[in-house]
Design an enzyme around this catalytic site. Structure first.
Site, short mmCIF file in Angstrom:
data_model
loop_
_atom_site.label_atom_id
_atom_site.label_comp_id
_atom_site.label_asym_id
_atom_site.label_seq_id
_atom_site.Cartn_x
_atom_site.Cartn_y
_atom_site.Cartn_z
NE ARG A 1 32.52 25.36 -23.40
CZ ARG A 1 33.13 25.63 -22.23
NH1 ARG A 1 32.99 24.83 -21.19
NH2 ARG A 1 33.85 26.73 -22.10
CG HIS B 1 28.96 25.40 -17.53
ND1 HIS B 1 28.90 25.68 -18.88
CD2 HIS B 1 30.28 25.48 -17.21
CE1 HIS B 1 30.12 25.91 -19.34
NE2 HIS B 1 30.98 25.80 -18.33
#
Ligand code: NDP
Ligand code: OXD
Length: 309
Positions: free
Chosen positions: A224, A272
């Site tokens: 993340r 992502h």
């Protein structure tokens, strides 16, 4: 009993088709088409918008539509006692392994130099880089990190891994806990972050920890964005202490156009998508947990909300 899909940024129809295929008996709704929310006991959520939980008075469990639960758990409106489960899926692990292998090998085999030389019709000579003497370290040896580590080891990299509790993984040297982090980092020619974002792991890649990496090491972060202190990473790259960073996740997503990461010569940005959820692969475990909830049996892949993963 009814299941609701709240899958912002994913294709809800794709999810519905996958669920119908594995469990046609489930009554599936797509948010916000839930009427008064009555009878909806199970939710599959990704980037749930504000106000959702209050509109589902009968909800008894929620599954993340991905592996990570950081965003779900950070939602202040998520009922405190609601059980949260997450996806553990071979396609997620497989996709991540492809991503990590792609980028480790791209750098290890000096692909950019080869392409630049070809563009100039230059026959450059360099020896095949030595794989066994190159150490790849994986932060996080969970469902995804352990699969990635095993695949790196199978290719022949010296592979090491770090987790909270001690792990035994064939061909992987393992380290555990904060007490062994410095030793682990000091060995990493490549440092691959596949941790969940929790209060304990937020900002784990900062000036102090990055200074422990060997000079000229490479960072890959697909955990993340919150794992990396962005200003510290830029400083480490600018000083040459870290040679490159490959980043799939960011503090702010989508990465804003003015962000310095976009045009930094030592940074590779990906949007992502290292390992997107494949509903057809994941639907069976959603259906299984839905059945368990209906029958009052324990749910699979339950998240420890206190620990954050
Ligand atoms: P798991 O929960 O299975 O594994 C987490 C791992 O991190 C475990 O090995 C755990 O240790 C370790 N860990 C957690 N906290 C600490 C800590 N404080 N210190 C040391 N180790 C710690 O998660 P997954 O492998 O399924 O997924 C990992 C993350 O990958 C997700 O949370 C998500 O953020 C990210 N992800 C990113 C994707 C992308 O496309 N970029 C796609 C899918 C996932 P232990 O085993 O001892 O508990
Ligand atoms: C996940 C992700 O957590 O795609 O599954 O980031």
């Amino acid at each position: 009993m009814t299941l609701v899909l709240i899958t912002e940024g994913m294709d809800a129809q794709d999810w519905r088709r996958a669920l119908i295929r594995v469990a046609p008996e489930i009554d599936v709704r797509i948010w916000p088409d839930v009427g008064r929310g009555e009878g909806i006991t199970f939710a599959v959520a990704w980037n749930a918008p504000e106000g959702v939980w209050a509109a589902l008075p009968d909800l008894r469990a929620v599954s993340s539509a991905g592996a990570g639960v950081d965003r779900l758990l950070a939602d202040p409106d998520l009922p405190a006692d609601l059980p949260v489960v997450r996806l553990v899926d071979e396609r997620l692990a497989g996709g991540m392994a492809e991503y990590v292998l792609l980028h480790v090998l791209r750098i290890h085999r000096r692909l950019a130099e080869l392409q630049a030389a070809q563009a100039e019709r230059r026959w450059i000579g360099f020896a095949t880089p030595d794989t066994p003497s190159t150490t790849v370290g994986v932060l996080g040896l969970g469902a995804i990190g352990s699969d990635v580590a095993l695949k790196l080891a199978a290719i022949g990299f010296r592979t090491i891994g770090w987790s909270r509790s001690h792990k035994e993984l064939h061909g992987v040297e393992t380290f555990a806990g904060s007490g062994e982090l410095a030793e682990f980092l000091g060995l990493c020619d490549y440092c691959v972050c596949l941790l969940p974002l929790t209060p304990d792991t937020a900002g784990i890649l900062n000036a102090e920890t990055m200074a422990l990496l060997p000079e000229g090491s490479h960072l890959i972060n697909a955990g993340r964005g919150g794992h990396v202190v962005e200003a510290d990473l830029l400083a480490a790259l600018d000083s040459g202490r870290i040679a490159s960073a490959t980043l799939d996740v960011f503090a702010t997503e989508p990465l804003p156009p003015e962000h310095p990461f976009w045009h930094h010569p030592a940074i590779t940005v990906t949007p992502h998508n290292a390992a997107d959820t494949v509903p057809l692969s994941a639907a069976a475990q959603i259906a299984e947990n839905y059945a368990r909830l209906s029958q009052g049996r324990p749910l699979l892949n339950l998240v420890d909300r206190g620990r954050g993963y």
